[in-house]
Write a protein that holds these residues in place. Structure first.
Motif, PDB file in Angstrom:
ATOM      1  N   ILE A   7       0.838  -1.200   0.000  1.00 54.05           N
ATOM      2  CA  ILE A   7       0.000   0.000   0.000  1.00 54.05           C
ATOM      3  C   ILE A   7       0.872   1.248   0.000  1.00 54.05           C
ATOM      4  O   ILE A   7       0.654   2.176  -0.782  1.00 54.05           O
ATOM      5  N   TYR A   8       1.866   1.271   0.872  1.00 53.31           N
ATOM      6  CA  TYR A   8       2.787   2.415   0.959  1.00 53.31           C
ATOM      7  C   TYR A   8       3.458   2.666  -0.401  1.00 53.31           C
ATOM      8  O   TYR A   8       3.490   3.803  -0.884  1.00 53.31           O
ATOM      9  N   ASN A   9       3.950   1.617  -1.012  1.00 49.18           N
ATOM     10  CA  ASN A   9       4.639   1.765  -2.302  1.00 49.18           C
ATOM     11  C   ASN A   9       3.698   2.264  -3.395  1.00 49.18           C
ATOM     12  O   ASN A   9       4.096   3.067  -4.247  1.00 49.18           O
ATOM     13  N   ALA A  10       2.447   1.799  -3.373  1.00 49.27           N
ATOM     14  CA  ALA A  10       1.469   2.250  -4.372  1.00 49.27           C
ATOM     15  C   ALA A  10       1.195   3.745  -4.210  1.00 49.27           C
ATOM     16  O   ALA A  10       1.079   4.477  -5.196  1.00 49.27           O
ATOM     17  N   ARG A  12       3.249   5.995  -2.860  1.00 49.82           N
ATOM     18  CA  ARG A  12       4.473   6.717  -3.266  1.00 49.82           C
ATOM     19  C   ARG A  12       4.604   6.727  -4.793  1.00 49.82           C
ATOM     20  O   ARG A  12       5.048   7.721  -5.366  1.00 49.82           O
ATOM     21  N   ALA A  13       4.189   5.641  -5.449  1.00 52.02           N
ATOM     22  CA  ALA A  13       4.278   5.568  -6.907  1.00 52.02           C
ATOM     23  C   ALA A  13       3.377   6.607  -7.571  1.00 52.02           C
ATOM     24  O   ALA A  13       3.633   7.011  -8.707  1.00 52.02           O
ATOM     25  N   LEU A  16       2.911  10.931  -4.208  1.00 55.38           N
ATOM     26  CA  LEU A  16       2.613  11.596  -2.939  1.00 55.38           C
ATOM     27  C   LEU A  16       3.816  11.545  -2.009  1.00 55.38           C
ATOM     28  O   LEU A  16       4.601  10.597  -2.048  1.00 55.38           O
ATOM     29  N   PRO A  17       3.953  12.559  -1.150  1.00 58.00           N
ATOM     30  CA  PRO A  17       5.116  12.602  -0.256  1.00 58.00           C
ATOM     31  C   PRO A  17       5.065  11.519   0.825  1.00 58.00           C
ATOM     32  O   PRO A  17       4.010  10.947   1.111  1.00 58.00           O
ATOM     33  N   VAL A  18       6.212  11.272   1.424  1.00 59.63           N
ATOM     34  CA  VAL A  18       6.373  10.228   2.439  1.00 59.63           C
ATOM     35  C   VAL A  18       5.382  10.406   3.585  1.00 59.63           C
ATOM     36  O   VAL A  18       4.759   9.435   4.027  1.00 59.63           O
ATOM     37  N   ASN A  19       5.216  11.635   4.081  1.00 62.05           N
ATOM     38  CA  ASN A  19       4.333  11.827   5.238  1.00 62.05           C
ATOM     39  C   ASN A  19       2.886  11.470   4.900  1.00 62.05           C
ATOM     40  O   ASN A  19       2.167  10.903   5.722  1.00 62.05           O
ATOM     41  N   ILE A  20       2.431  11.752   3.699  1.00 61.59           N
ATOM     42  CA  ILE A  20       1.075  11.401   3.284  1.00 61.59           C
ATOM     43  C   ILE A  20       0.971   9.884   3.114  1.00 61.59           C
ATOM     44  O   ILE A  20      -0.016   9.268   3.527  1.00 61.59           O
ATOM     45  N   ALA A  21       1.972   9.274   2.522  1.00 63.25           N
ATOM     46  CA  ALA A  21       1.978   7.818   2.351  1.00 63.25           C
ATOM     47  C   ALA A  21       1.919   7.116   3.702  1.00 63.25           C
ATOM     48  O   ALA A  21       1.183   6.143   3.875  1.00 63.25           O
TER      49      ALA A  21
END
Length: 66
Positions: A7-10, A12-13, A16-21
């Motif tokens: 989910i995190y990688n999707a 970021r792909a 979206l920025p790290v904090n939103i991910a």
């Protein structure tokens, strides 16, 4: 790969920025009971969204009466 990381990688792909991910991944984990709720397991639904009128909208479990 864990579901959480997928989910995190999707996210970021999508750029979206790290904090939103991190926030969206944490919310998905929380709202799905750490990916163990029946709504998630049976309907692959992390947040309880319904898309009325779209393909597949009638699949899954019925919404509770409110």
């Amino acid at each position: 790969m864990s579901l959480e990381k997928t989910i995190y990688n999707a996210i970021r792909a999508e750029g979206l920025p790290v904090n939103i991910a991190n926030l969206v991944t944490a919310q998905a984990k929380h709202e799905s009971g750490n990916f163990t709720s029946n709504v998630f397991k049976q309907n692959n639904n992390l947040f309880g969204y319904k898309y009325v009128g779209q393909k597949g909208a009638t699949k899954g479990t019925p919404a509770p009466k409110s």
